[in-house]
Every structure is written in C-alpha cells, then in structure tokens.
Write an enzyme that holds these catalytic residues in place. Structure first.
Site, PDB file in Angstrom:
ATOM      1  N   CYS A 176       0.821  -1.207   0.000  1.00  0.00           N
ATOM      2  CA  CYS A 176       0.000   0.000   0.000  1.00  0.00           C
ATOM      3  C   CYS A 176       0.856   1.258   0.000  1.00  0.00           C
ATOM      4  O   CYS A 176       1.855   1.339   0.714  1.00  0.00           O
ATOM      5  CB  CYS A 176      -0.946   0.077   1.193  1.00  0.00           C
ATOM      6  SG  CYS A 176      -2.089  -1.284   1.290  1.00  0.00           S
TER       7      CYS A 176
ATOM      8  N   ARG B 132       4.332  -0.453  -4.552  1.00  0.00           N
ATOM      9  CA  ARG B 132       3.960  -0.927  -3.219  1.00  0.00           C
ATOM     10  C   ARG B 132       2.659  -1.736  -3.220  1.00  0.00           C
ATOM     11  O   ARG B 132       2.282  -2.321  -2.209  1.00  0.00           O
ATOM     12  CB  ARG B 132       3.798   0.267  -2.270  1.00  0.00           C
ATOM     13  CG  ARG B 132       5.060   1.059  -2.085  1.00  0.00           C
ATOM     14  CD  ARG B 132       4.812   2.217  -1.156  1.00  0.00           C
ATOM     15  NE  ARG B 132       4.521   1.775   0.186  1.00  0.00           N
ATOM     16  CZ  ARG B 132       5.435   1.521   1.114  1.00  0.00           C
ATOM     17  NH1 ARG B 132       6.696   1.688   0.831  1.00  0.00           N
ATOM     18  NH2 ARG B 132       5.085   1.121   2.309  1.00  0.00           N
TER      19      ARG B 132
ATOM     20  N   GLU C 270      18.605 -17.221  -5.755  1.00  0.00           N
ATOM     21  CA  GLU C 270      18.167 -15.908  -6.225  1.00  0.00           C
ATOM     22  C   GLU C 270      17.702 -15.976  -7.685  1.00  0.00           C
ATOM     23  O   GLU C 270      16.696 -15.385  -8.057  1.00  0.00           O
ATOM     24  CB  GLU C 270      19.303 -14.890  -6.036  1.00  0.00           C
ATOM     25  CG  GLU C 270      19.066 -13.515  -6.611  1.00  0.00           C
ATOM     26  CD  GLU C 270      17.852 -12.789  -6.056  1.00  0.00           C
ATOM     27  OE1 GLU C 270      17.253 -13.248  -5.061  1.00  0.00           O
ATOM     28  OE2 GLU C 270      17.469 -11.762  -6.644  1.00  0.00           O
TER      29      GLU C 270
ATOM     30  N   LYS D 296       6.741  -4.419  -3.447  1.00  0.00           N
ATOM     31  CA  LYS D 296       8.175  -4.225  -3.221  1.00  0.00           C
ATOM     32  C   LYS D 296       8.505  -4.076  -1.743  1.00  0.00           C
ATOM     33  O   LYS D 296       9.547  -4.510  -1.282  1.00  0.00           O
ATOM     34  CB  LYS D 296       8.645  -2.991  -3.987  1.00  0.00           C
ATOM     35  CG  LYS D 296      10.123  -2.816  -3.894  1.00  0.00           C
ATOM     36  CD  LYS D 296      10.727  -2.340  -5.164  1.00  0.00           C
ATOM     37  CE  LYS D 296      12.229  -2.445  -5.130  1.00  0.00           C
ATOM     38  NZ  LYS D 296      12.696  -3.826  -5.314  1.00  0.00           N
TER      39      LYS D 296
ATOM     40  N   LYS E 104      13.977 -14.987  -8.959  1.00  0.00           N
ATOM     41  CA  LYS E 104      13.716 -13.967  -9.992  1.00  0.00           C
ATOM     42  C   LYS E 104      12.738 -14.511 -11.029  1.00  0.00           C
ATOM     43  O   LYS E 104      11.810 -13.832 -11.446  1.00  0.00           O
ATOM     44  CB  LYS E 104      14.993 -13.545 -10.730  1.00  0.00           C
ATOM     45  CG  LYS E 104      15.948 -12.640 -10.023  1.00  0.00           C
ATOM     46  CD  LYS E 104      15.518 -11.200  -9.924  1.00  0.00           C
ATOM     47  CE  LYS E 104      14.676 -10.957  -8.726  1.00  0.00           C
ATOM     48  NZ  LYS E 104      15.206 -10.843  -7.444  1.00  0.00           N
TER      49      LYS E 104
ATOM     50  N   GLU F 211       9.209 -14.899  -9.529  1.00  0.00           N
ATOM     51  CA  GLU F 211       8.563 -13.617  -9.240  1.00  0.00           C
ATOM     52  C   GLU F 211       7.924 -12.991 -10.469  1.00  0.00           C
ATOM     53  O   GLU F 211       6.818 -12.483 -10.401  1.00  0.00           O
ATOM     54  CB  GLU F 211       9.604 -12.613  -8.708  1.00  0.00           C
ATOM     55  CG  GLU F 211       9.947 -12.753  -7.261  1.00  0.00           C
ATOM     56  CD  GLU F 211      10.984 -11.721  -6.840  1.00  0.00           C
ATOM     57  OE1 GLU F 211      10.782 -11.082  -5.800  1.00  0.00           O
ATOM     58  OE2 GLU F 211      12.008 -11.548  -7.539  1.00  0.00           O
TER      59      GLU F 211
ATOM     60  N   ASN G  75      -2.008   2.347   5.456  1.00  0.00           N
ATOM     61  CA  ASN G  75      -1.072   1.282   5.076  1.00  0.00           C
ATOM     62  C   ASN G  75      -0.702   0.549   6.368  1.00  0.00           C
ATOM     63  O   ASN G  75      -0.258   1.191   7.318  1.00  0.00           O
ATOM     64  CB  ASN G  75       0.163   1.916   4.420  1.00  0.00           C
ATOM     65  CG  ASN G  75       1.355   0.963   4.335  1.00  0.00           C
ATOM     66  OD1 ASN G  75       2.497   1.388   4.435  1.00  0.00           O
ATOM     67  ND2 ASN G  75       1.091  -0.305   4.153  1.00  0.00           N
ATOM     68  N   GLY G  76      -0.908  -0.761   6.390  1.00  0.00           N
ATOM     69  CA  GLY G  76      -0.583  -1.522   7.599  1.00  0.00           C
ATOM     70  C   GLY G  76      -1.699  -2.495   7.908  1.00  0.00           C
ATOM     71  O   GLY G  76      -2.544  -2.784   7.057  1.00  0.00           O
TER      72      GLY G  76
ATOM     73  N   TRP H  40      -2.482  -2.946  -1.670  1.00  0.00           N
ATOM     74  CA  TRP H  40      -2.087  -4.364  -1.750  1.00  0.00           C
ATOM     75  C   TRP H  40      -2.943  -5.042  -0.692  1.00  0.00           C
ATOM     76  O   TRP H  40      -2.729  -4.854   0.501  1.00  0.00           O
ATOM     77  CB  TRP H  40      -0.600  -4.497  -1.439  1.00  0.00           C
ATOM     78  CG  TRP H  40      -0.053  -5.873  -1.653  1.00  0.00           C
ATOM     79  CD1 TRP H  40       0.469  -6.372  -2.810  1.00  0.00           C
ATOM     80  CD2 TRP H  40       0.062  -6.920  -0.672  1.00  0.00           C
ATOM     81  NE1 TRP H  40       0.895  -7.673  -2.601  1.00  0.00           N
ATOM     82  CE2 TRP H  40       0.654  -8.027  -1.300  1.00  0.00           C
ATOM     83  CE3 TRP H  40      -0.286  -7.023   0.677  1.00  0.00           C
ATOM     84  CZ2 TRP H  40       0.913  -9.224  -0.639  1.00  0.00           C
ATOM     85  CZ3 TRP H  40      -0.034  -8.226   1.326  1.00  0.00           C
ATOM     86  CH2 TRP H  40       0.559  -9.309   0.678  1.00  0.00           C
TER      87      TRP H  40
ATOM     88  N   HIS I  73      19.817 -35.778  -4.278  1.00  0.00           N
ATOM     89  CA  HIS I  73      18.944 -36.208  -3.181  1.00  0.00           C
ATOM     90  C   HIS I  73      17.487 -35.815  -3.421  1.00  0.00           C
ATOM     91  O   HIS I  73      16.766 -35.510  -2.486  1.00  0.00           O
ATOM     92  CB  HIS I  73      19.453 -35.633  -1.863  1.00  0.00           C
ATOM     93  CG  HIS I  73      20.853 -36.046  -1.560  1.00  0.00           C
ATOM     94  ND1 HIS I  73      21.174 -37.325  -1.173  1.00  0.00           N
ATOM     95  CD2 HIS I  73      22.019 -35.364  -1.626  1.00  0.00           C
ATOM     96  CE1 HIS I  73      22.489 -37.413  -1.000  1.00  0.00           C
ATOM     97  NE2 HIS I  73      23.019 -36.234  -1.278  1.00  0.00           N
TER      98      HIS I  73
HETATM   99  C1  G6P Z   1       9.578  -8.255  -1.120  1.00  0.00           C
HETATM  100  C2  G6P Z   1      10.216  -7.804  -2.412  1.00  0.00           C
HETATM  101  C3  G6P Z   1      11.570  -8.489  -2.592  1.00  0.00           C
HETATM  102  C4  G6P Z   1      12.459  -8.222  -1.400  1.00  0.00           C
HETATM  103  C5  G6P Z   1      11.769  -8.606  -0.084  1.00  0.00           C
HETATM  104  C6  G6P Z   1      12.550  -8.095   1.106  1.00  0.00           C
HETATM  105  O1  G6P Z   1       9.234  -9.594  -1.198  1.00  0.00           O
HETATM  106  O2  G6P Z   1       9.360  -8.103  -3.501  1.00  0.00           O
HETATM  107  O3  G6P Z   1      12.206  -8.008  -3.768  1.00  0.00           O
HETATM  108  O4  G6P Z   1      13.642  -8.938  -1.530  1.00  0.00           O
HETATM  109  O5  G6P Z   1      10.459  -8.032  -0.004  1.00  0.00           O
HETATM  110  O6  G6P Z   1      12.522  -6.694   1.068  1.00  0.00           O
HETATM  111  P1  G6P Z   1      13.607  -5.749   1.680  1.00  0.00           P
HETATM  112  O7  G6P Z   1      13.157  -4.367   1.314  1.00  0.00           O
HETATM  113  O8  G6P Z   1      13.585  -5.985   3.157  1.00  0.00           O
HETATM  114  O9  G6P Z   1      14.921  -6.082   1.081  1.00  0.00           O
END
Ligand code: G6P
Length: 619
Positions: A2, A27, A492, A614, A496, A499, A101-102, A75, A515
C-alpha cells in the site's frame, strides 16, 4: 504494501496525488482511490479496482478540483481487491475520509465494540474500523480530529501509516504512523506559502521539495493551510519536527528510455556499484573504510557471532555475505529469515552483532527481528538502500547501499549492492580483527574495484538473451544449481524467475540435486548451472554430466574462456574471471536478464508482478 500520498497547498491536488500514486505503485496495485476537498467544499471519494490508470479513467467525469487531498494504492490484506474495499474509507457520517497502510490486528474486537454502539460498516477492511473509531472518539470525547486520532490509536494494536481529511475542517490534513512508513514534505508554493506533501516514502515528494520530516512511531502530525505543522505523540506531548534534506533526484525515478524499471536497474548495476564503493574503498591505498565499523570498533573486535536477518532477495545476499564474512573474519555467521527469527525465541547474546539487510528498510518482519535483538542487548547494524527508512533509523549503526532508488518489484541492483556492501563490511571487520593477510586483503580490494567494469563486459557480451529466452515461454519448471558462493545465487536466480514469469523454479546446491530434484529431470527440464572456472569446477562438471545423461537441458554460466562446460551446454552465458567470492556479482546479471526476457516473452508486466509488492510492511 500500500502506498499513501497527500497534498495540502495552493496547487490542484489531484494531478499531484495521481503522479505520486504512480510512483508508489510498486507498493501495491490491486485497487486505488483518492479523496479530495473539492472546490465546492465537499469531501469526495473516488476509487476503483485495478491499477492507478483505472482510477484515472474512473475520475474522468468527476469533480477533481481542490487543493487538499489524500490517495492510496492498495495491496490487499483484509477483503478482496474491489472498489468497496479500496481506500479512502469514509466514516459513517462521511465527515472523515482515511487512507491506511498496515494492519490493525485487533480490528475485529474494535468493530464489534463499535457495532454494539450502533455503527454500521460498508466494507470488510480493518481500515474502515479505524476511521469509524476516530469518528466515535470525536463524538464521545467531544474533541477535534487531531485529539481523536491520538485517542483512537491508543486502542489500536498493529501497524499503521494513515492520512485523514475532515469535511468540516477543509483546510487541515492529519497523518500518523506506527511500524509503517510515512514522510512529510514541506515546500513553498509559487506565492511563497508553505505547502505539505505526504508519502509512504519520499518518491512522490521528489521534484516538489527536498525538505522532509520522517514521522516516528506513534506520532500524529497536524498540518493546515496557514503553514502550521505540529507533531505530538499519542499522549498529546508535542514533539519538535526534525527537518532532513533529501539527496534523491527526479532522473533516478524515471525509466530513462528503458521499457521497464527492472531492465533499467539491471543495466544500471555497474554505475550503481561504483556509487556503492565510492568513498569506502580506496584503490590507491588498497584500503577499506566503513565508518559504521570504525566508530564501533570495540563491538566488532569483541563479537563472537554475527546473525544476519533478512527476507526475500535480501536473505540470499545475506547468505553470500555469511560465506564471505566467515572466510575473511573467522566469525561464525548465522543467516535467519526475519519472520522465523522474531517468533522462535532465538538465543541472542549481548556480544552478538545482528545485521538487518533490507532494500526498503521497511520490511515488517526484519524490523521486528532487530527490535528483538535490541531488546536482548545485541548491537544492531543495518544494511539498507532507502535513506531514512525505519530500519536505518532503528539500528545502532549501518551502511547504506547508495545504489539509487529501486522501483522494479524484482530486486536487481539492490541485490548486487547488498553483496558488495557485505563484502566491504567483511573486509572492514577483517582489517580490525587482522584475520586476512595484507596480501589477501589487498588482492580482494583490487578485485572489488574491477567488478563494475567486469559487469559492463557481462552486459555487453550477453546481448542475445532476449532471443534465446523465448524458447522457454511454455516451460513449467526450472532448476538452478550452484556450489559455494553460487548456491545462494542459484536460489536468487530461481526466485527472480518465479517472481516475474510465474514459472516454478527451484534453487539447489548442485551436489544436493542427487537427493531429490534429479528425479524431476527430463528433456523438458531446463537446468541453469552456475559453473565458473573456479572453486569446485570439476565437481560441477560431474553434476552437469549427471543431468545430461537424463536428457536435461543445460543452460550454464561459464567463465569467458571455458570450453568444457560450454561443450556440454545447450546454451552458455559468459562472465569474466573473478575470485570465487565475487562470481555472484557477475553471474547475477545473465540470470536477471533471463528471467526478465522469459517474462517479456510471456507477455507479463515485469515491474508489477501479480500479488507481489516491493515493500512488505505487513507480516
Ligand atoms: C519483497 C520484495 C523483494 C524483497 C523482499 C525483502 O518480497 O518483492 O524483492 O527482496 O520483499 O525486502 P527488503 O526491502 O527488506 O529487502
């Protein structure tokens, strides 16, 4: 999670609010809304399901005049994403409108209490409960909105950043925060009068003013058209606002000719990392200086253990940091998911150093994890990108990434920025603890300085990934393998892809493949193997052989002069040679580009992947 925007001044509020929402769309983007004190002194609320563009379309035939307003991009946490659950929410009398937001954790009991007192609700959200509670306080305590907000928030358990308008006081804006971020910008209008901007972060404010005040937890701010700003805590004790000058500029917030922020941020990495090491790494003197370590030298000398807490991509960079710090500093390092750490009664010693790694500096679980560490007497160090963020302010000391704002939801330059910052931290600690030979210390510094240039080479030499990626449009699964420093990178790479392309992918330590995951390998399974000519190269070659004999498709990341793995691969990405510990910085680039182009080939919106946000300011 949000985004909130607000404006009070001489200009028309609506265009400022919409522009701000677009900048905060990273957000959340399942619904959006705006509330305005219109030219006719009405309190109008317009909202719609979907992205900010849908709200703009819905507002085309509406009265959007007025110089005071608040807006929200959502969100969803409580209630499905639709127009009635979208913010702003009116109070029952429609005298108040609020964006939030929260999460209000005790909203059910509060709602039941209010319903008992005859109040009725239009939505399923916790936010409507909050605005109703504030109105209820105004009525029962016969007080103004500023006081009612303080009283109401005393009864609230949870996290909030809120902004509120009141129809009967059309010249004031009130906001408050606890555990969700809120920034107030203080600018001057063309006629020289004070105007106010509110944002979940500074991005909607950039370009209007660089003077901001970060609200602290449980603070309520009052602003009015005369230019008055007052901040008080929930007991109405006044707090002096601390004005801070922002360093960010407008160019950093634009796409600069790239199709997406993610692509721009991938290509920005060489320069972003130059900014990250500037002033910290001295190539002439072959030395690292981190003020956060120098100023707290005793802590770093005496610490017996480091615990790194993080989420998502930041957790992956933390794992790479663990490998480096353990190797360079001989201190045991544990890497924890912040969400687990905070709830599992971990053993924390007073001589532990707890490091929070977070791009946004707002992730609720990471914030709670460091609070727990602080409560147990540990020294807490922050590695954040967003300057002035909650984590940056809650930690005892820290290092900013300085890679510039990251807007794409899938983290790219912040990941490599975190890896390089953790390497700098490791080197700075090793210097104090004298755990590296002078020769090795200098070799590592020299190589770290070469990384931005080697990243440029990597970007220039992997340009056909877009053509190649298309063949994976219909794949259902991917496997990513790596050993040592490249195992976290495999995690990672898989994240990616998941996501932004919504293809299931798993990262595994290459040897662990035997395994379990090997059972999945067939001619339809692409396996991405990070196989630089370093470390356990021969062992990785054997792992590739095992996949090939089961007809798996090999996509490898190899050192430029490699012939062996190249010969075994269906496709190769090349990177220049570098030390083991820095391979992830280079190998990350082709993996980022692969996920980007697979998502593009699938016709997806890479900057705003479904269901993701994000900045995760809720648990
Ligand atoms: C969300 C974002 C990720 C990020 C994670 C942790 O899931 O989509 O890209 O890695 O939060 O966020 P931060 O701001 O704490 O790195």
């Amino acid at each position: 999670m949000c985004g909130i925007v607000g404006y009070l001044g001489d200009e028309q509020a609506y265009p400022i609010l919409i522009k701000g929402l677009h900048r905060l769309e990273y957000r959340g983007y399942d619904s959006a809304g705006v509330a305005l004190i219109t030219g006719r002194k009405d309190l109008a609320v317009y909202k719609s399901k979907g992205k900010v563009a849908a709200l703009e379309a819905a507002c085309e035939d509406k009265d959007t005049t007025g110089t005071l307003g608040i807006a929200h991009t959502r969100w969803a946490t409580h209630g499905e994403p639709n127009a009635s659950n979208a913010h702003p929410h009116y109070s029952e009398s429609r005298n108040l409108a609020l964006v939030h937001n929260g999460i209000i954790e005790n909203y059910k009991s509060l709602r039941a209490e209010l319903e008992k007192n005859g109040m009725t609700f239009q939505s399923e959200t916790d936010t409507e409960v909050l605005v109703q509670l504030i109105e209820y306080m105004m009525g029962t305590h016969k007080c103004d909105l500023y006081n009612a907000v303080q009283l109401a928030l005393k009864n609230v358990i949870g996290a909030y950043a809120i902004a509120i308008l009141e129809k009967s006081h059309p010249d004031q804006l009130i906001c408050a925060r606890k555990a969700s971020p809120l920034v107030i910008g203080v600018g001057k209008s063309k006629s020289g009068r004070t105007e106010f901007y509110v944002g979940s972060d500074a991005t909607p404010i950039i370009g209007y003013t660089n003077q901001v005040v970060y609200l602290n937890d449980e603070e309520v701010a009052y602003m009015d058209r005369s230019g008055k700003m007052e901040i008080a805590n929930l007991n109405n004790v006044k707090v002096t606002p601390q004005m801070v000058t922002l360093q960010m500029n407008l160019d950093e917030l634009e796409k600069g000719g790239y199709a997406h922020f993610m692509l721009k941020e991938i290509w920005e990495q060489p320069n972003a990392l130059r900014n990250c090491i500037r002033g910290r790494l001295n190539i002439e003197q072959k030395d690292v200086n981190l003020s956060g370590v120098i100023d707290n030298k005793e802590r770093f000398l005496n610490c017996r253990r480091i615990i790194i807490c993080a989420c998502g991509t930041s957790w992956h960079s933390a794992l790479i940091g663990k490998y480096f710090i353990e190797e360079a500093c001989h201190i045991p390092v544990e890497v924890e998911y912040a969400s687990e750490f905070r709830y599992r009664n971990p053993v924390i010693y007073k001589d532990d150093i707890v490091i929070a790694v977070s791009q946004s500096g707002e992730t609720a679980d990471t914030l709670a994890a460091i609070q727990l560490a602080k409560d147990n007497g540990a020294f807490v160090y922050g590695i954040c990108n967003v300057i002035g963020s909650s984590i940056a302010r809650a930690t005892d000391s820290g290092t900013y990434l300085h890679v510039g704002p990251e807007i794409g939801v899938a983290s790219t330059k912040a990941f490599t920025g975190q890896v390089i910052t953790l390497s700098l931290l490791g080197l700075a600690i090793a210097k104090e603890r004298k755990t590296l030979t002078k020769e090795m210390y200098e070799l590592l510094i020299e190589e770290l300085c070469n990384i931005p240039e080697k990243m440029e080479w990597t970007l220039a030499n992997n340009k056909d990934i877009d053509q190649f990626a298309r063949q994976f449009t219909y794949c259902r699964n991917f496997l990513y393998l790596g050993r040592g420093y490249n195992y976290p990178l495999a995690l990672e790479g898989a994240l990616k892809l998941k996501e932004i392309s919504y293809i299931h992918a798993e990262g595994y330590p290459a040897a662990e493949m035997k395994h379990g995951p090997i059972a999945l390998v067939d001619h339809e399974m692409p396996v991405v193997v990070i196989a630089p000519k370093r470390g356990m190269y021969e062992k990785v070659v054997s792992n590739i052989q095992e996949i090939k004999s089961r007809n798996g498709k090999i996509i490898s990341v190899v050192t430029a002069d490699d012939t062996v793995v190249r010969g075994m691969s269906d496709y190769c990405f090349t990177i220049p040679d570098t030390r083991d510990c820095f391979v992830p910085l280079l190998a990350a680039i082709p993996l980022q580009l692969l996920s980007y182009y697979v998502a593009i080939a699938r016709g997806l919106n890479v900057d705003q992947p479904r269901n993701l946000a994000k900045s995760v300011t809720v648990e």
